[in-house]
Design an enzyme around this catalytic site. Structure first.
Site, short mmCIF file in Angstrom:
data_model
loop_
_atom_site.label_atom_id
_atom_site.label_comp_id
_atom_site.label_asym_id
_atom_site.label_seq_id
_atom_site.Cartn_x
_atom_site.Cartn_y
_atom_site.Cartn_z
N LYS A 1 0.13 4.15 -0.15
CA LYS A 1 -0.49 5.30 0.11
C LYS A 1 -0.07 6.67 -0.63
CE LYS A 1 -0.17 3.10 4.75
NZ LYS A 1 -0.12 3.46 6.24
N ASN B 1 0.99 -1.23 -0.01
CA ASN B 1 -0.03 -0.12 -0.01
C ASN B 1 0.89 1.23 0.02
OD1 ASN B 1 -1.92 1.86 0.40
ND2 ASN B 1 -2.21 1.45 2.62
N GLY C 1 2.29 2.39 10.82
CA GLY C 1 3.15 3.54 10.63
C GLY C 1 3.91 4.15 11.95
N SER D 1 3.07 -1.93 10.70
CA SER D 1 4.63 -2.04 10.87
C SER D 1 5.23 -3.32 10.50
CB SER D 1 4.86 -1.66 12.21
OG SER D 1 4.38 -0.17 12.50
N GLU E 1 -6.75 4.88 7.64
CA GLU E 1 -6.52 6.16 7.31
C GLU E 1 -7.75 6.88 6.60
OE1 GLU E 1 -2.89 5.80 5.34
OE2 GLU E 1 -1.88 5.46 7.46
N GLU F 1 -5.74 -4.87 10.61
CA GLU F 1 -4.46 -3.79 10.89
C GLU F 1 -4.93 -3.05 12.12
OE1 GLU F 1 -2.51 -2.54 7.06
OE2 GLU F 1 -4.17 -1.36 7.26
N HIS G 1 -9.59 1.17 4.84
CA HIS G 1 -8.29 1.53 5.65
C HIS G 1 -8.37 2.59 6.76
CE1 HIS G 1 -4.24 2.61 6.47
NE2 HIS G 1 -3.89 1.41 5.96
#
Ligand code: PGA
Length: 256
Positions: A11, A9, A174, A214, A98, A168, A96
């Protein structure tokens, strides 16, 4: 037998020309092999050059990071499934964290997007996961179940055959602080049980469940050694061709 899946991904990283250069580099490091499936999810603007760099006989698939649930219309700034299909996308990442946290996406919207993806011939990769506060309050399982319910309810067994779920944990994304394999396995088992209860054993045994948050070349082996973890959704470590290729190689070895 579930084919392992490694998804990169990207991003909001890499321009169209950077995407092409990355893919040329990756293909030199990584010969094709059927033992693990690989998907790259560049930004919309890099999909076309990524598709060209992968070539007509691409063994790496393309994925998008989002879509709009309508096919076309007055939705400024949005991109539809037919547009993504025409650029060669086979997968789409949906839900996701985010998108949920920064863009206010809720389960009802994610469900609409999943349904559109399925009818338009894109395979959804549904992301679910709890925040740190939710984990610390002991709510991990109920949060994940609510997200799964809200986005998958009403889908048929046939639909589920095309869906991948990525667990996730938000606190692991991250941050450099991955979940332990045991934490991931516990949630993976509850996701598989959710699918078994909602559909049936066959569907639960067939669905791919990934871990994301991560993932690095250093910890990938431990996650991928687990029988219930079918692959990884990789963010930061997928931006470097060497570390992404290493993670793919680990998947090939662990799942051989
Ligand atoms: P990360 O991102 O690997 O950088 O933690 C994973 C993701 O957001 O999918």
């Amino acid at each position: 037998m579930r084919t392992p899946l490694i998804v990169g991904n990207w991003k909001m990283n890499k321009t169209a020309s950077e995407a092409a250069a990355f893919i040329r580099d990756l293909l030199e490091r990584l010969p094709a092999a059927p033992s693990a499936e690989v998907v790259l999810a560049p930004p919309f603007t890099a999909l076309e050059s990524a598709s060209r760099a992968l070539g007509p006989d691409a063994w790496i698939s393309l994925g998008a990071q989002n879509l709009h649930w309508e096919q076309q219309g007055a939705f400024t700034g949005e991109v539809s499934a037919p547009m993504l299909r025409e650029l060669g996308c086979r997968y789409v990442i949906l839900g996701h964290s985010e998108r949920r946290l920064l863009f206010g996406e809720r389960d009802e919207v994610i469900q609409k997007k999943i349904r559109t993806a399925l009818t338009e011939g894109l395979a959804p990769i549904l992301c679910v996961g709890e925040s740190l506060a939710e984990r610390e309050a002991g709510h991990t399982e109920s949060v994940v179940t609510t997200q799964l319910n809200g986005s998958l309810a009403g889908l048929t067994q046939q639909d589920l055959a095309t869906v991948t779920i990525a667990y996730e944990p938000v606190w692991a994304i991250g941050t450099g602080r991955a979940a332990t394999t045991e934490q991931a396995v516990t949630v993976h088992r509850s996701i598989r049980l959710f699918v078994e209860t909602g559909w049936n054993h066959e569907t639960a045994a067939a669905i791919r469940i990934l871990y994301g948050g991560s993932v690095t070349p250093q910890n990938a082996e431990s996650f991928l050694a687990s029988e219930t973890i079918d692959g990884a959704l990789v963010g930061g470590a997928c931006l470097n061709p060497d570390s992404f290729a290493t993670i793919v190689r680990i998947a090939r070895t662990q799942k051989a």
